[in-house]
Design a protein around this motif. Sequence first.
Motif, PDB file in Angstrom:
ATOM      1  N   LEU A   1       3.257   8.198  12.779  1.00  0.00           N
ATOM      2  CA  LEU A   1       2.483   7.163  13.401  1.00  0.00           C
ATOM      3  C   LEU A   1       2.888   5.847  12.871  1.00  0.00           C
ATOM      4  O   LEU A   1       2.850   5.629  11.435  1.00  0.00           O
ATOM      5  N   ARG A   2       3.267   4.913  13.680  1.00  0.00           N
ATOM      6  CA  ARG A   2       3.719   3.681  13.275  1.00  0.00           C
ATOM      7  C   ARG A   2       2.716   2.585  13.144  1.00  0.00           C
ATOM      8  O   ARG A   2       2.633   1.457  12.467  1.00  0.00           O
ATOM      9  N   VAL A   3       1.514   2.790  13.891  1.00  0.00           N
ATOM     10  CA  VAL A   3       0.570   1.644  14.220  1.00  0.00           C
ATOM     11  C   VAL A   3      -0.448   1.596  12.985  1.00  0.00           C
ATOM     12  O   VAL A   3      -0.794   0.515  12.789  1.00  0.00           O
ATOM     13  N   PRO A   4      -1.041   2.579  12.233  1.00  0.00           N
ATOM     14  CA  PRO A   4      -2.117   2.214  11.505  1.00  0.00           C
ATOM     15  C   PRO A   4      -1.639   1.576  10.265  1.00  0.00           C
ATOM     16  O   PRO A   4      -2.422   0.596   9.858  1.00  0.00           O
ATOM     17  N   GLY A   5      -0.397   1.774   9.870  1.00  0.00           N
ATOM     18  CA  GLY A   5      -0.020   0.976   8.583  1.00  0.00           C
ATOM     19  C   GLY A   5       0.212  -0.612   9.106  1.00  0.00           C
ATOM     20  O   GLY A   5      -0.777  -1.228   8.082  1.00  0.00           O
ATOM     21  N   PRO A   6       0.765  -1.215   9.774  1.00  0.00           N
ATOM     22  CA  PRO A   6       0.558  -2.539  10.367  1.00  0.00           C
ATOM     23  C   PRO A   6      -0.862  -2.910  10.460  1.00  0.00           C
ATOM     24  O   PRO A   6      -1.220  -4.091  10.159  1.00  0.00           O
ATOM     25  N   ALA A   7      -1.548  -2.154  11.111  1.00  0.00           N
ATOM     26  CA  ALA A   7      -2.899  -2.614  11.407  1.00  0.00           C
ATOM     27  C   ALA A   7      -3.855  -2.663  10.160  1.00  0.00           C
ATOM     28  O   ALA A   7      -4.794  -3.430   9.882  1.00  0.00           O
ATOM     29  N   ALA A   8      -3.461  -1.627   9.226  1.00  0.00           N
ATOM     30  CA  ALA A   8      -4.373  -1.660   8.010  1.00  0.00           C
ATOM     31  C   ALA A   8      -3.873  -3.176   7.113  1.00  0.00           C
ATOM     32  O   ALA A   8      -4.764  -3.742   6.633  1.00  0.00           O
ATOM     33  N   VAL A   9      -2.709  -3.525   7.128  1.00  0.00           N
ATOM     34  CA  VAL A   9      -2.268  -5.002   6.576  1.00  0.00           C
ATOM     35  C   VAL A   9      -2.947  -5.973   7.263  1.00  0.00           C
ATOM     36  O   VAL A   9      -3.644  -6.895   6.504  1.00  0.00           O
ATOM     37  N   ALA A  10      -3.001  -5.904   8.479  1.00  0.00           N
ATOM     38  CA  ALA A  10      -3.699  -6.939   9.401  1.00  0.00           C
ATOM     39  C   ALA A  10      -5.191  -7.069   8.932  1.00  0.00           C
ATOM     40  O   ALA A  10      -5.902  -7.911   8.770  1.00  0.00           O
ATOM     41  N   ALA A  11      -6.043  -5.952   8.806  1.00  0.00           N
ATOM     42  CA  ALA A  11      -7.250  -6.004   8.464  1.00  0.00           C
ATOM     43  C   ALA A  11      -7.584  -6.306   7.050  1.00  0.00           C
ATOM     44  O   ALA A  11      -8.542  -6.847   6.649  1.00  0.00           O
TER      45      ALA A  11
END
Length: 769
Positions: free
Chosen positions: A172-182
């Motif tokens: 999954l490629r979404v969780p990593g960038p989402a974690a960075v944004a959070a």
Amino acid sequence: MNNVPSPAEELVVLDRELARLDAHRAQLLARRAWLLSVLYAPAAAVRPSRPAAETTPRGAQNVLLTLGGVLLAVAAVAFTLVGWGHLGIGGRAAVLAAVTSGALAAPVVLLRRRLVSTAEAVASVGLPLTVLDAYAVHRVGLPGAGAAGYAAVASAVLAALWAGYGAAVRGLRVPGPAAVAAAQLPLLLWALASDAGALTVCWALLATAGCDVAVAVRVRAGAGVRVAACAAAGVSGGSAVLVAAWLSVADGGAGPAVALLAAAGLAGYGAWRAAAGAGSWPVVWAAVAGAVAVAGGGGLVREAVPHGWAVPAYTAAAVAVWAVAVRQGVPRGVRRGLLGASAGVQAAAVAWALPQTAAASVGVSPGVPWAVVAVTVTVAGVLASLRLRPARCGALALAWTAGMALPGALSPPYAVTPVARLLLTAGFLFLAVRPAPLTFRLPRAREAEGALGDVALGGALLGGLAAVAGAWDTGAEAVAVLGVLTALLAGGAVVAAGTRRTVLACAAVVAATGTVGAVAAVAELPVHLTGVALLAVPVATAAAGAGLRRHPVALPVELAGAAAGAVAVGLASARPAVLALVLALCGVLAAATAVRPERRPAAGYAATALFVVAAWVRLAASEVSFPEAYALPVAVPALVVGVLRRRRDPEASSWAAYGPGLGAGLVPSLCAAWTDGSWPRPLLLGLVALAVTLAGARLRLQAPLLLGGAVLALVGLHELAPYVVQAVGALPRWLPPALAGLLLLAVGATYEQRLRDARRLRDSLGRMG
């Protein structure tokens, strides 16, 4: 008897037959293909074509999945915010937990079945659901907690959960960038919740940017995480820099400056790590790091220096960045970025300093702050350290600027400033004639000496002008300054070579002219007598030219002296009598110069013109009005010159030798005779014209014969005109037409004979000189 062929011969026959059959088969197949194309071509032409696809199947799939995920997220939000009140606390928790758990667990199953895009879409729904869960916990379990503080804790927990979920569910490629944004929110929200001030917010943003840089450099989870971390670092770090810069300008203090230095360190670290790859990112990040470092370092230095030294403080910080950039081991991209940032700041500092030094040089501003001198000296030192010819030229120009500004910064007595500028001029004169010290450690030093010497020469003219401008109002000091400047320029011309020698020699002539003018001003001479005094300059240059003879500098020096003579003529024009004297003296100088073979033609013409104009001015000043007084001084020398020319060159035309003199002597008197009612002038002019005509006939010269004869005829016509008019008035009116008719008949009857006589006259005139 039958002859049976041998096996070899029979094999040859079979091969030939098979080859013939293959060729025939190929012809039949080609014919068949052509027939099929003819039969089915119309059907193919009318067959409807299939429209081209405007999107790929994968693109359509992504659009559908994205749209589905968005709709699910909207439905979840609507359920949470609108339909929340229809369920009890247990039901609400159970519904959100179930939906969130299902949305986060479904991608695991989908990935096992290789439905990657669908798994990404479902995960994109599950992650926002966790935000709704955190909101629900706050509303139900912790209603009294502060919104900003709870949001800070919740964003930190969500960032950790999303990072863990992405690490656990591979693919999954979404969780990593989402974690960075959070992860961008916890520290910022904590700073805002604590109400600790703008500087605390700045440090929170810097800490967040530092974490982003660490993630971008260290984490190998995928390109998406690194890109998100780099973008987040730029946003957080840029925001921190803006806050710190605003605080540094508005409030000052060491805190914002230290924050700026920390931000510069982060940007520099990122540029250093990015230098291993290709592209322009290392240059960009290094330029940002250099600019922020200058802002921070300049802010720190500004706190330790007096008021008004802000620009030198930032200039010193820029020089420090420059020193770091030129050290060994700095990557090329990082070096370029740092040098660009430092050069931009130094250029801005020079632009701030130059107008003030220029104003002080021309006397507009009474003084110059020391900060201006410090900026110009600092930047000049940086440029001088470079092994580049343009940089050395710039350093020399800035050194001259600093030297010009130094007296204004010291505020010495009034008389010291011209002396200091004369010393500066002397130093630059030395460098102009001996530019070798300026080329220390420069490649191609011989080629660089020319450009550096020219810059030094420009600084020495300009410095001398500034010294004169500073002392012009003081009388005796102006004489001293101009005298010293003349000596300096003359000495430089003696030592120099080539074009610089010519320039310095002409500048010395100009300075000498100014010296004479200053002496006349001190002596309080009238303007017209000042013009007479200025003739000393062309006298000196003419003597120098005679001594130098065909030296390359002789002609420019004499022309510069001639310019001083023109100034003298202009000053003497206030008094006609003095003007005549000045013109005559200039004519004497030109005549003396004409004696020299290399100056003879031009100087001779100039001398003649000057003598003639001097005589005319003298006559006009004496209120002489008859034209012969103006014409004869021109005609007699012209005739003498013509006689001398004919003796030296017997083949010269009489028109070239005697035409100008005869024309100048006869024509003005003829014009005056036609408007003069008395008899002496026509009588004398007729006698002179008769003598000229007889001389032309005796010597067989065209110019005297024709000019004298024409003037004699016109004078006679002028004298007979009244009687002719009187006679014509007494005759009958039919007589003039009759006489004209008879004349035409006579001319027509003897036309051929007259033409023969005219040709004979033309030939006889042609044989004359």
